[in-house]
Design a protein around this motif. Structure first.
Motif, PDB file in Angstrom:
ATOM      1  N   ILE A  91       2.963  20.209   7.546  1.00 52.75           N
ATOM      2  CA  ILE A  91       3.359  19.461   8.739  1.00 52.75           C
ATOM      3  C   ILE A  91       3.740  20.402   9.870  1.00 52.75           C
ATOM      4  O   ILE A  91       3.538  20.098  11.057  1.00 52.75           O
ATOM      5  CB  ILE A  91       4.521  18.507   8.393  1.00 52.75           C
ATOM      6  N   VAL A  92       4.259  21.570   9.539  1.00 55.04           N
ATOM      7  CA  VAL A  92       4.695  22.506  10.587  1.00 55.04           C
ATOM      8  C   VAL A  92       3.510  23.049  11.370  1.00 55.04           C
ATOM      9  O   VAL A  92       3.594  23.273  12.581  1.00 55.04           O
ATOM     10  CB  VAL A  92       5.514  23.648   9.943  1.00 55.04           C
ATOM     11  N   ILE A  93       2.386  23.273  10.701  1.00 54.72           N
ATOM     12  CA  ILE A  93       1.256  23.952  11.349  1.00 54.72           C
ATOM     13  C   ILE A  93       0.104  23.022  11.677  1.00 54.72           C
ATOM     14  O   ILE A  93      -0.866  23.453  12.298  1.00 54.72           O
ATOM     15  CB  ILE A  93       0.744  25.096  10.452  1.00 54.72           C
ATOM     16  N   VAL A  94       0.159  21.768  11.261  1.00 52.54           N
ATOM     17  CA  VAL A  94      -0.961  20.869  11.516  1.00 52.54           C
ATOM     18  C   VAL A  94      -1.041  20.564  13.010  1.00 52.54           C
ATOM     19  O   VAL A  94      -0.024  20.467  13.702  1.00 52.54           O
ATOM     20  CB  VAL A  94      -0.808  19.578  10.678  1.00 52.54           C
ATOM     21  N   GLU A  95      -2.251  20.438  13.516  1.00 51.95           N
ATOM     22  CA  GLU A  95      -2.490  20.141  14.918  1.00 51.95           C
ATOM     23  C   GLU A  95      -2.938  18.686  15.058  1.00 51.95           C
ATOM     24  O   GLU A  95      -3.297  18.027  14.079  1.00 51.95           O
ATOM     25  CB  GLU A  95      -3.538  21.085  15.497  1.00 51.95           C
ATOM     26  N   TYR A  96      -2.921  18.229  16.298  1.00 52.02           N
ATOM     27  CA  TYR A  96      -3.246  16.821  16.525  1.00 52.02           C
ATOM     28  C   TYR A  96      -4.717  16.519  16.266  1.00 52.02           C
ATOM     29  O   TYR A  96      -5.113  15.358  16.152  1.00 52.02           O
ATOM     30  CB  TYR A  96      -2.873  16.428  17.965  1.00 52.02           C
ATOM     31  N   THR A  97      -5.553  17.557  16.158  1.00 55.31           N
ATOM     32  CA  THR A  97      -6.975  17.350  15.868  1.00 55.31           C
ATOM     33  C   THR A  97      -7.308  17.482  14.391  1.00 55.31           C
ATOM     34  O   THR A  97      -8.468  17.307  14.014  1.00 55.31           O
ATOM     35  CB  THR A  97      -7.808  18.357  16.669  1.00 55.31           C
ATOM     36  N   ASP A  98      -6.347  17.801  13.549  1.00 53.11           N
ATOM     37  CA  ASP A  98      -6.604  18.032  12.127  1.00 53.11           C
ATOM     38  C   ASP A  98      -6.592  16.696  11.378  1.00 53.11           C
ATOM     39  O   ASP A  98      -5.607  16.322  10.734  1.00 53.11           O
ATOM     40  CB  ASP A  98      -5.557  18.988  11.543  1.00 53.11           C
ATOM     41  N   LYS A  99      -7.697  15.996  11.465  1.00 54.62           N
ATOM     42  CA  LYS A  99      -7.799  14.719  10.762  1.00 54.62           C
ATOM     43  C   LYS A  99      -7.977  14.898   9.263  1.00 54.62           C
ATOM     44  O   LYS A  99      -7.992  13.913   8.516  1.00 54.62           O
ATOM     45  CB  LYS A  99      -8.965  13.911  11.323  1.00 54.62           C
ATOM     46  N   ILE A 100      -8.110  16.147   8.820  1.00 57.99           N
ATOM     47  CA  ILE A 100      -8.236  16.399   7.388  1.00 57.99           C
ATOM     48  C   ILE A 100      -6.954  16.036   6.644  1.00 57.99           C
ATOM     49  O   ILE A 100      -6.940  15.886   5.420  1.00 57.99           O
ATOM     50  CB  ILE A 100      -8.604  17.878   7.154  1.00 57.99           C
ATOM     51  N   LEU A 101      -5.847  15.879   7.410  1.00 61.14           N
ATOM     52  CA  LEU A 101      -4.605  15.428   6.775  1.00 61.14           C
ATOM     53  C   LEU A 101      -4.772  14.046   6.147  1.00 61.14           C
ATOM     54  O   LEU A 101      -4.079  13.706   5.180  1.00 61.14           O
ATOM     55  CB  LEU A 101      -3.482  15.414   7.819  1.00 61.14           C
ATOM     56  N   LEU A 102      -5.687  13.235   6.690  1.00 62.96           N
ATOM     57  CA  LEU A 102      -5.962  11.927   6.105  1.00 62.96           C
ATOM     58  C   LEU A 102      -6.442  12.058   4.667  1.00 62.96           C
ATOM     59  O   LEU A 102      -6.069  11.274   3.790  1.00 62.96           O
ATOM     60  CB  LEU A 102      -7.017  11.189   6.940  1.00 62.96           C
ATOM     61  N   ARG A 103      -7.274  13.045   4.418  1.00 58.42           N
ATOM     62  CA  ARG A 103      -7.798  13.217   3.068  1.00 58.42           C
ATOM     63  C   ARG A 103      -6.697  13.580   2.088  1.00 58.42           C
ATOM     64  O   ARG A 103      -6.663  13.085   0.956  1.00 58.42           O
ATOM     65  CB  ARG A 103      -8.878  14.303   3.074  1.00 58.42           C
ATOM     66  N   LEU A 104      -5.780  14.459   2.507  1.00 55.61           N
ATOM     67  CA  LEU A 104      -4.709  14.867   1.608  1.00 55.61           C
ATOM     68  C   LEU A 104      -3.860  13.668   1.191  1.00 55.61           C
ATOM     69  O   LEU A 104      -3.614  13.443  -0.001  1.00 55.61           O
ATOM     70  CB  LEU A 104      -3.841  15.933   2.288  1.00 55.61           C
ATOM     71  N   GLU A 114       7.529  13.403  15.809  1.00 54.49           N
ATOM     72  CA  GLU A 114       8.485  13.866  16.813  1.00 54.49           C
ATOM     73  C   GLU A 114       7.822  14.756  17.851  1.00 54.49           C
ATOM     74  O   GLU A 114       8.358  14.954  18.938  1.00 54.49           O
ATOM     75  CB  GLU A 114       9.634  14.609  16.122  1.00 54.49           C
ATOM     76  N   ASP A 115       6.675  15.319  17.500  1.00 57.08           N
ATOM     77  CA  ASP A 115       5.887  16.078  18.467  1.00 57.08           C
ATOM     78  C   ASP A 115       5.024  15.096  19.249  1.00 57.08           C
ATOM     79  O   ASP A 115       4.224  14.359  18.652  1.00 57.08           O
ATOM     80  CB  ASP A 115       5.007  17.099  17.742  1.00 57.08           C
ATOM     81  N   PRO A 116       5.153  15.023  20.562  1.00 57.12           N
ATOM     82  CA  PRO A 116       4.383  14.013  21.319  1.00 57.12           C
ATOM     83  C   PRO A 116       2.877  14.146  21.137  1.00 57.12           C
ATOM     84  O   PRO A 116       2.165  13.148  21.187  1.00 57.12           O
ATOM     85  CB  PRO A 116       4.808  14.269  22.778  1.00 57.12           C
ATOM     86  N   GLU A 117       2.380  15.373  20.944  1.00 56.24           N
ATOM     87  CA  GLU A 117       0.946  15.550  20.810  1.00 56.24           C
ATOM     88  C   GLU A 117       0.415  15.008  19.491  1.00 56.24           C
ATOM     89  O   GLU A 117      -0.784  14.749  19.356  1.00 56.24           O
ATOM     90  CB  GLU A 117       0.586  17.034  20.937  1.00 56.24           C
ATOM     91  N   ARG A 118       1.296  14.847  18.495  1.00 53.57           N
ATOM     92  CA  ARG A 118       0.828  14.437  17.167  1.00 53.57           C
ATOM     93  C   ARG A 118       1.228  13.000  16.817  1.00 53.57           C
ATOM     94  O   ARG A 118       1.161  12.606  15.652  1.00 53.57           O
ATOM     95  CB  ARG A 118       1.368  15.398  16.108  1.00 53.57           C
ATOM     96  N   MET A 135      -2.460   7.269  13.069  1.00 55.38           N
ATOM     97  CA  MET A 135      -3.765   7.178  12.425  1.00 55.38           C
ATOM     98  C   MET A 135      -3.631   7.297  10.909  1.00 55.38           C
ATOM     99  O   MET A 135      -4.294   6.577  10.145  1.00 55.38           O
ATOM    100  CB  MET A 135      -4.690   8.272  12.969  1.00 55.38           C
ATOM    101  N   VAL A 136      -2.758   8.194  10.441  1.00 58.20           N
ATOM    102  CA  VAL A 136      -2.537   8.345   9.000  1.00 58.20           C
ATOM    103  C   VAL A 136      -1.958   7.066   8.414  1.00 58.20           C
ATOM    104  O   VAL A 136      -2.400   6.575   7.360  1.00 58.20           O
ATOM    105  CB  VAL A 136      -1.620   9.557   8.732  1.00 58.20           C
ATOM    106  N   LEU A 137      -0.958   6.498   9.078  1.00 57.25           N
ATOM    107  CA  LEU A 137      -0.349   5.260   8.578  1.00 57.25           C
ATOM    108  C   LEU A 137      -1.345   4.101   8.595  1.00 57.25           C
ATOM    109  O   LEU A 137      -1.373   3.267   7.677  1.00 57.25           O
ATOM    110  CB  LEU A 137       0.881   4.919   9.420  1.00 57.25           C
TER     111      LEU A 137
END
Length: 762
Positions: A638-651, A671-675, A681-683
């Motif tokens: 979560i600390v290093i993920v960017e707003y374009t990393d949709k691969i978090l959905l797979r995890l 809490e980060d406005p960009e994310r 999207m994940v929820l």
């Protein structure tokens, strides 16, 4: 020598002696060598002028301010040389002078935004040089490489370090974003393009080795002074084959060119290691150098050390096969016979020592050699091994037969006596053995006639059985050290394992065979199961283990399991996007092991209740390793993920179990406005494709809508579809009580899901 040339040489010598004279000599010679010179100026004068300008602006002995001022006055002259003069020497010197002048003009234009005249002259010179880089003769192209190196240095951003700032370092950092004559993005793109042209030369044709070595020599300065492009250059060099000429006909010229390119490449990489011993690429550099050395040696062995075809004998008989074929060479009569063994000195009368038995030469000079003079055994080995390798097998066979004959003769003369030491008494019976050496066939026949007891006397008493001493038990510290070492070696093997295609017939699931293909997936399976299943049950509180030794070994096994888990976590985080499948496989193993252990604890508790052993009922749930390490992995990602990393959905979609604590990490990410959009999207994905966790998703989305003002528009969009009552309560002013009730229900649902979130995942 022409008088004007003699005067020019005198001025040149004066400037070489003292650099302060350059500022007065350059304006004085420009009417002779520059654009003001008459058209009838000889080519020798122009050649001298180009050489003088290249030497002048490359000299560090005069002030940079004066050098920058005079650089503007020679631009027209250099453009004239490059456009009109066809002499190769003039063009080469003009390009070298332009390479030294370009940074000076560049810095001048940065400070003077309105001087478009001199910048256009410099751009015209640059265009002329870049056009000649591909079609000019070899010497001119090498000078063009030097110019391109300076352009890349100037038009590439440098690393700004306030502690070690260099005022003479001219880079793209000096150019403001709004400069009218020098667009920042255009300069940066041109610099990257010219760097690609340089790297393309070393990957192209190697027929011009001088050009390739010139490019390699120019890359060292770029790596040292521009760390921003160092990794790109090193990656290109690692993909570079300096032995490409080995595939061509190996002529003497190709050999020299191949060796030159190889040595230049080695010098470049060795200097990179020397300048920065802490460079993370040093391991790859050492591996590349070793591979290049082995390939070069193999190429030279194939070309220089290959034996020629054997010459057929003219007489039809190969001399090396005459003994095997029992054939006589031409011209040899029937009386020719093979030479016999050399004569052996007879033994002296009386008792014979072992030294006399094995001494075959009459002089005995080698027997007097004292080996105790060698204090170092290694030195003696370095002498003995070559000597033993050089012994002739035929002569060795003759010597062995001679010693056998002596021993048999001594045994026949004195059956009950062994060879006596050199200090034997003189009153023993003298004997006269047969000193005539026997050949190999006679010795073998005589040995066959003897009994086994005559050759090898059997001792009267049987030998006692030999037993190796028992290995002392390892201490707890040694077990921990060796366990950590084994884990580290396993991860090293995992790092170098190649990706293999899985067999179509292999069985999947938790019961699949581990290490079936010895690839990366096999090692991941082994390590994950070593972490989860090796120590399963050792930390159960109801085991009632009292033995201290067993407890210590249980603690050691748990420590090794934690070490493996830490290693898996770090291995995944080094490149989590590409190794996401490893993380998912590992978490599935953890969840499966926790589920099995929970079921075992439940069955054991049920059995204890049936048997009436109420005192042994399990009161503590097994430790949830899945929950612990899943949260640790998410906290790191979560600390290093960017707003374009949709691969978090797979995890999150492939994790075996989700609970409120895991989904709270998504709320933390928002809490980060960009994310915020990524979190919503994940929820949304979990709500749509994992129905068992829909209630948890709505709870987390409600908390996100109430606690994060910036996320309210995105959260309200989905709450309006999934739980509009929350929005209605907020509108009616009853959100406080409803929120408390909702949270209580959420906690109740979380506890109902179990320690591992099994029910929520199923």
């Amino acid at each position: 020598m022409h008088p004007s040339l003699e005067q020019l040489e005198n001025a040149r010598s004066l400037a070489l002696g003292d650099g302060r004279y350059y500022s007065t000599i350059v304006p004085g010679v420009m009417p002779i060598i520059g654009v003001q010179a008459p058209d009838t100026t000889s080519i020798e004068v122009r050649r001298w002028g180009a050489d003088f300008l290249a030497e002048t602006f490359a000299s560090p002995t005069w002030a940079p301010e004066e050098k920058a001022r005079l650089a503007l006055t020679v631009l027209e002259t250099l453009k004239l040389y490059l456009d009109t003069v066809q002499d190769r020497g003039v063009i080469k010197s003009a390009i070298q002078a332009a390479a030294s002048i370009y940074p000076l003009v560049y810095r001048h234009i940065v400070s003077d935004r309105n001087d478009s005249h001199h910048w256009q002259l410099m751009l015209a010179i640059k265009s002329n040089i870049l056009r000649q880089m591909d079609s000019a003769p070899s010497g001119v192209r090498i000078c063009c490489v030097k110019f391109v190196q300076q352009v890349v240095l100037v038009q590439t951003p440098s690393v700004v370090d306030p502690r070690r700032s260099d005022p003479n370092d001219i880079s793209l950092n000096l150019v403001p974003r709004d400069h009218p004559l020098m667009p920042y993005t255009s300069l940066e793109a041109e610099g990257q393009g010219l760097l690609d042209r340089l790297l393309g030369i070393i990957h192209g044709d190697h027929s011009d080795a001088l050009l390739v070595t010139a490019v390699l020599n120019s890359l060292g300065t770029l790596i040292q002074r521009r760390p921003a492009v160092a990794n790109k250059i090193l990656t290109s060099v690692f993909n570079f084959n300096p032995l490409k000429l080995a595939n061509a006909p190996m002529t003497s010229k190709n050999k020299v060119m191949m060796k030159s390119i190889e040595r230049t490449t080695r010098s470049l990489l060795v200097n990179v290691i020397k300048r920065n011993p802490e460079n993370p690429n040093n391991g790859r550099i050492h591996q590349f150098l070793e591979t290049m050395h082995q390939r070069g040696r193999a190429a030279l062995d194939e070309t220089n050390r290959k034996r020629p075809a054997p010459v057929e004998p003219t007489d039809g008989l190969d001399p090396s096969k005459r003994m095997r074929l029992a054939a006589q060479p031409p011209g040899a009569g029937p009386s020719a016979a093979p030479a016999g063994p050399p004569p052996v000195a007879p033994l002296p009368p009386g008792p014979v020592s072992y030294r006399q038995l094995y001494t075959l030469n009459a002089e005995g000079n080698k027997a007097a050699f004292d080996v105790q003079m060698f204090q170092d055994p290694e030195q003696l080995l370095r002498i003995l091994v070559p000597v033993l390798q050089s012994i002739d097998e035929v002569k060795l066979g003759h010597a062995i037969n001679a010693v056998r004959s002596r021993y048999l003769a001594l045994s026949k003369a004195a059956p009950n006596a062994a060879p006596a030491p050199a200090t034997a008494p003189d009153d023993e019976d003298e004997y006269e053995p047969d000193f005539e050496p026997e050949d190999a066939e006679q010795v073998v026949n005589r040995l066959d006639g003897l009994s086994s007891t005559d050759n090898f006397p059997i001792p009267a008493a049987p030998l006692a059985p030999y037993k190796l001493p028992e290995v002392p038990p390892l201490t707890q510290q040694e077990v921990q050290v060796y366990g950590n070492l084994a884990v580290r070696q396993a991860f090293e093997m995992l790092a170098v394992a190649e990706e293999k295609e899985k067999s179509k017939t292999s069985k999947g699931g938790f019961n699949r065979l581990a290490a079936s293909d010895f690839g990366r997936d096999a090692w991941i399976t082994i390590l994950s199961r070593l972490a989860t299943r090796a120590s399963a049950g050792l930390d159960d509180p109801d085991e009632g283990i009292k033995d201290e030794f067993v407890q210590e070994h249980a603690k050691g096994s748990l420590a090794i399991s934690e070490t493996v888990r830490e290693g898996l976590l770090e291995y995944v985080m080094k490149d989590w996007k590409k190794r996401l499948d490893i993380a998912i496989s590992w978490l599935n193993e953890e969840w499966y092991n926790d589920t099995v252990m929970a079921e075992s604890a439940r069955m054991a508790a049920k059995a204890n209740n049936v048997n009436g052993n109420a005192s042994r009922v399990v009161t503590h749930a097994p430790k949830s390793n899945y929950q612990t390490w899943a949260l640790r992995l998410l906290d790191r990602i979560i600390v290093i993920v960017e707003y374009t990393d949709k691969i978090l959905l797979r995890l999150l979609s492939e994790m075996p179990a989700l609970d409120h604590e895991i989904l709270r990490r998504i709320k933390k990410m928002a809490e980060d406005p960009e994310r915020i959009d990524l979190a919503c999207m994940v929820l949304q994905y979990l709500y749509m494709f994992r129905p068992p966790v829909r209630d948890l998703v709505v709870e987390v989305l409600t908390e996100l809508w109430r606690e994060n003002d910036r996320a309210k528009p995105s959260a309200a969009k989905w709450l309006n579809r999934w739980n509009p009552a929350v929005l209605q309560e907020e509108a009616n002013g009853t959100a406080g009580n409803g929120g408390e009730v909702k949270m209580e229900n959420g906690v109740g649902k979380e506890s109902a899901n179990g320690a591992f979130g099994v029910k929520a995942a199923l």
